[in-house]
Scaffold this active site. Structure first.
Site, short mmCIF file in Angstrom:
data_model
loop_
_atom_site.label_atom_id
_atom_site.label_comp_id
_atom_site.label_asym_id
_atom_site.label_seq_id
_atom_site.Cartn_x
_atom_site.Cartn_y
_atom_site.Cartn_z
N HIS A 1 2.82 8.19 7.27
CA HIS A 1 4.02 7.39 7.49
C HIS A 1 5.27 8.26 7.40
O HIS A 1 6.22 8.06 8.14
CB HIS A 1 4.11 6.25 6.46
CG HIS A 1 2.94 5.31 6.51
ND1 HIS A 1 2.17 5.01 5.43
CD2 HIS A 1 2.40 4.63 7.56
CE1 HIS A 1 1.21 4.16 5.80
NE2 HIS A 1 1.33 3.93 7.08
N LYS B 1 0.85 -1.20 0.00
CA LYS B 1 0.00 0.00 0.00
C LYS B 1 0.88 1.24 0.00
O LYS B 1 2.06 1.16 0.34
CB LYS B 1 -0.88 -0.01 1.24
CG LYS B 1 -1.91 -1.12 1.21
CD LYS B 1 -3.04 -0.78 2.12
CE LYS B 1 -3.93 -1.99 2.30
NZ LYS B 1 -4.72 -1.87 3.50
N HIS C 1 2.07 6.78 2.86
CA HIS C 1 1.45 8.10 2.78
C HIS C 1 2.08 9.10 3.76
O HIS C 1 3.02 8.76 4.50
CB HIS C 1 -0.06 8.01 2.95
CG HIS C 1 -0.50 7.32 4.20
ND1 HIS C 1 -0.26 7.84 5.44
CD2 HIS C 1 -1.15 6.15 4.39
CE1 HIS C 1 -0.76 7.03 6.34
NE2 HIS C 1 -1.29 5.98 5.73
N1 ARG Z 1 0.30 0.43 9.89
C1 ARG Z 1 -0.53 1.39 10.55
C2 ARG Z 1 -1.10 2.36 9.52
O1 ARG Z 1 -0.56 2.52 8.48
C3 ARG Z 1 0.21 2.18 11.59
C4 ARG Z 1 0.64 1.36 12.76
C5 ARG Z 1 0.68 2.15 14.02
N2 ARG Z 1 1.13 1.42 15.14
C6 ARG Z 1 0.39 0.58 15.88
N3 ARG Z 1 0.97 -0.08 16.85
N4 ARG Z 1 -0.90 0.45 15.66
O2 ARG Z 1 -2.10 2.99 9.79
#
Ligand code: ARG
Length: 646
Positions: A174, A168, A171
């Site tokens: 991130h 994905k 964005h």
């Molecule tokens: N992968 C998730 C996203 O892109 C963010 C993860 C954040 N960390 C967690 N421990 N939930 O939205």
């Protein structure tokens, strides 16, 4: 003064532990010249008032306007009753003992302002910087478990950041998490904590079943090896289009069935028609594929693992450009089945979870957290959710790392998610664990896109901004020609541009992603900051004085107000770093660096090096070298690569 710097950690130096123990909290004169002054002022105020110096010490504040003094004491904070604060301030000033280190205090309303005497200040600060070099501003004592007993080890922090989702787009959320998380990791490192950097990938769920199906149909081995991140994304987009195309007829049939059922009509025919459609649908296939992954099917897992490994390899390369190296790539897939089971059990036996229409939920409103609403933790089909995995992972990490603190650097959109996570942890009886965790949040970036269209991956952003920077540099041909490797320089400046733009405001404020603004040399931008560094490097080069010689400089020759103001600012650096550990705001550092560079650059005309008498030249070079060092240390702390020439 501690001079032997410890080995560098992640490219940052930290000052070794000092065994000198002070009477005041967070007071480390061996590392921070200002702590010496704070202690001194506290003792003089104590003498003038009869209070305890230890009581006065934490009430002394620093200022961010040099006109207001170097240190300031709001007299009401002394809690002396029976007199007006203004009168009291005047009285303390009149009784204030004489000092070699500071000027007599200045009374302004209910405040006492303290200004450092220039001569000793210049000595302390410049010597401290020249001796400690890369480690000036760092302080390994802060991270000690026990200040008096270094053998008890250092505190440990887990910083979880970046955490993109495989296949994905990477964005803006991130991007910000990466920049801010990288900074926070550096900050704890220079404050002597043990830092574990964790990337919690989005790498598990039905979508990876879909991706595997998509790969069967659209995938290319060659493309996968060449550019896994882009290729997997392409495949994912294509297969999602197929899903969307199939969805129409399925949805229509389902609606017809529902309508008929409501009228109590026969639906057998329609259901017969629907079943094969669903059966061959990609959505259903994805579900089955993912089920086989969950059941441990080796073939299915091997493909998924390849996707994951290849993506991580690419991520690593890109993170390296931002000076970031993760200690662990964990992710949703890595949360163990036993941990999930244990958390189901814990929630159930604590009476936190309840069944609701075949699923298991937590109704936070029943547990004193109205705002957190309800959340599903186990779906009807028995599978866990994003939140559930986090609830299990938090315990797993605590068991594995025994951290003193864990920081989740995640966008503000997930505020509710993290609040639910921490609350659920608390509710199952792990209040202490929850209290050691913190969500470091940030606002949105608007309009992050490359010039050719919407941006998808971090690499695209960095490439685009590097190209833009290159164009900006070419507009000044005379300068451009002097740069040895303009493309590489443009690349570094480009990365600096993105990062400085991101770190300029408070985290919670979003901002507009603006290529023109961020790559400009005007204003407080990344290129300007790099320019300020390169310029002071060039002064050093031209002066042709070896750094070792600077120790012999006669610093009493630094008397001009430009020089003094710069030194007063350089003195603040260790305090600025320490203060940032409270705010966890990159702008705490950045704002300071810009103030310092403004003072530095306004002094160049007055504090000339070339053409000055040798003694004066040497003294000024000691000053410039100190400014360069602090600028360098600050940029490194932010995760930037300071350039020598541009
Ligand atoms: N992968 C998730 C996203 O892109 C963010 C993860 C954040 N960390 C967690 N421990 N939930 O939205």
């Amino acid at each position: 003064m501690a001079s032997d710097a410890m080995p560098t950690v992640a490219g940052l130096s930290i000052q070794s532990v000092s065994t000198e123990v002070s009477n005041y909290p967070n007071c480390y004169p061996a590392f921070n010249p200002i702590d010496k002054y704070r202690a001194h002022v506290a003792e003089l105020v104590a003498e003038a008032t009869g209070l305890e110096a230890a009581f006065v010490y934490p009430r002394i504040q620093w200022t961010n306007m040099l006109e207001k003094g170097d240190l300031i004491l709001p007299v009401p904070a002394l809690q002396i009753k029976g007199k007006k604060p203004q009168e009291l301030a005047a009285e303390i000033a009149s009784k204030f003992p004489k000092s070699d280190l500071i000027e007599p205090p200045v009374v302004v309303g209910a405040h006492l302002q303290f200004f450092y005497s220039h001569k000793p200040l210049t000595q302390y600060v410049i010597r401290s910087i020249l001796e400690n070099k890369d480690a000036y501003g760092s302080n390994a004592n802060v991270g000690l478990r026990d200040q008096k007993d270094p053998s008890k080890g250092r505190k440990k922090v887990v910083v979880e950041f970046s955490s993109p989702n495989i296949a994905k787009p990477f964005h803006a959320g991130h991007l910000r998490s990466t920049i801010i998380g990288g900074f926070i990791s550096n900050l704890y490192t220079v404050l002597g904590w043990d830092v574990l950097k964790a990337n919690y990938l989005g790498d598990w769920g039905k979508q990876y079943g879909l991706l595997a199906n998509g790969y069967e149909k659209y995938g290319s081995e060659e493309e996968l090896l060449k550019d896994p991140i882009n290729h997997l994304f392409e495949v994912y987009v294509k297969i999602n289009q197929d899903v969307a195309a199939q969805e129409g007829p399925i949805k229509a049939l389902k609606e017809q069935i529902k309508a008929k059922k409501e009228k109590n009509e026969d639906v057998e025919e329609l259901e017969k028609e629907l079943a094969p459609l669903v059966d061959v649908s990609y959505d259903e296939k994805a579900r089955r594929y993912f089920k086989s992954m969950e059941d441990g099917d080796e073939k299915a897992l091997a493909l998924w693992k390849r996707f994951r490994d290849l993506s991580i390899e690419k991520y690593k390369q890109t993170y390296a450009r931002l000076n970031i190296e993760f200690d662990v790539y964990s992710g949703e897939s890595q949360v163990k089945e036993e941990s999930l089971k244990a958390s189901y059990k814990a929630m159930e036996s604590a009476g936190v979870s309840e069944s609701s229409e075949g699923a298991v939920i937590i109704d936070f409103t029943k547990h004193g957290a109205k705002k957190l609403g309800k959340a599903i933790v186990i779906r009807k089909d028995g599978t866990p959710l994003y939140l559930t995995r986090d609830i299990a992972a938090i315990v797993e990490r605590d068991d594995k790392y025994h951290f003193d603190k864990m920081i989740y650097v995640v966008a503000a959109q997930q505020e509710l998610h993290l609040a639910q996570l921490f609350k659920a942890t608390e509710l199952v009886g792990k209040k202490d664990l929850a209290s050691r965790c913190e969500h470091v949040s940030f606002g949105m970036v608007r309009g992050m896109s490359t010039r050719k269209g919407t941006v998808k991956f971090l690499n695209d952003i960095l490439k685009d901004v590097g190209e833009k920077m290159h164009e900006v540099m070419q507009k000044n041909p005379a300068k451009y020609e002097q740069i040895q490797d303009p493309v590489a320089t443009a690349d570094v400046l480009g990365i600096t541009s993105v990062m400085v733009q991101d770190m300029s405001g408070k985290r919670i404020n979003g901002y507009e992603f603006n290529l023109d603004n961020m790559t400009s040399f005007e204003g407080d931008t990344g290129p300007y900051l790099q320019y300020a560094h390169a310029r002071v490097c060039s002064v050093t080069r031209k002066a042709e004085i070896k750094p070792e010689e600077l120790g012999g400089a006669d610093l009493s020759l630094l008397t001009e107000s430009h020089a003094i103001d710069l030194i007063r600012l350089l003195a603040q650096w260790p305090d600025v770093v320490f203060n940032a550990s409270k705010t966890l705001e990159p702008c705490t550092i950045l704002t300071y660096l810009f103030r310092m560079t403004h003072t530095l650059s306004s002094g160049y005309d007055v504090l000339k090096v070339v053409g000055s008498e040798p003694e004066l030249k040497m003294a000024r070079m000691a000053l410039y070298e100190s400014a360069r060092q602090v600028l360098h240390n600050g940029m490194r702390l932010l995760g930037l690569n300071p350039v020598q020439r541009m």
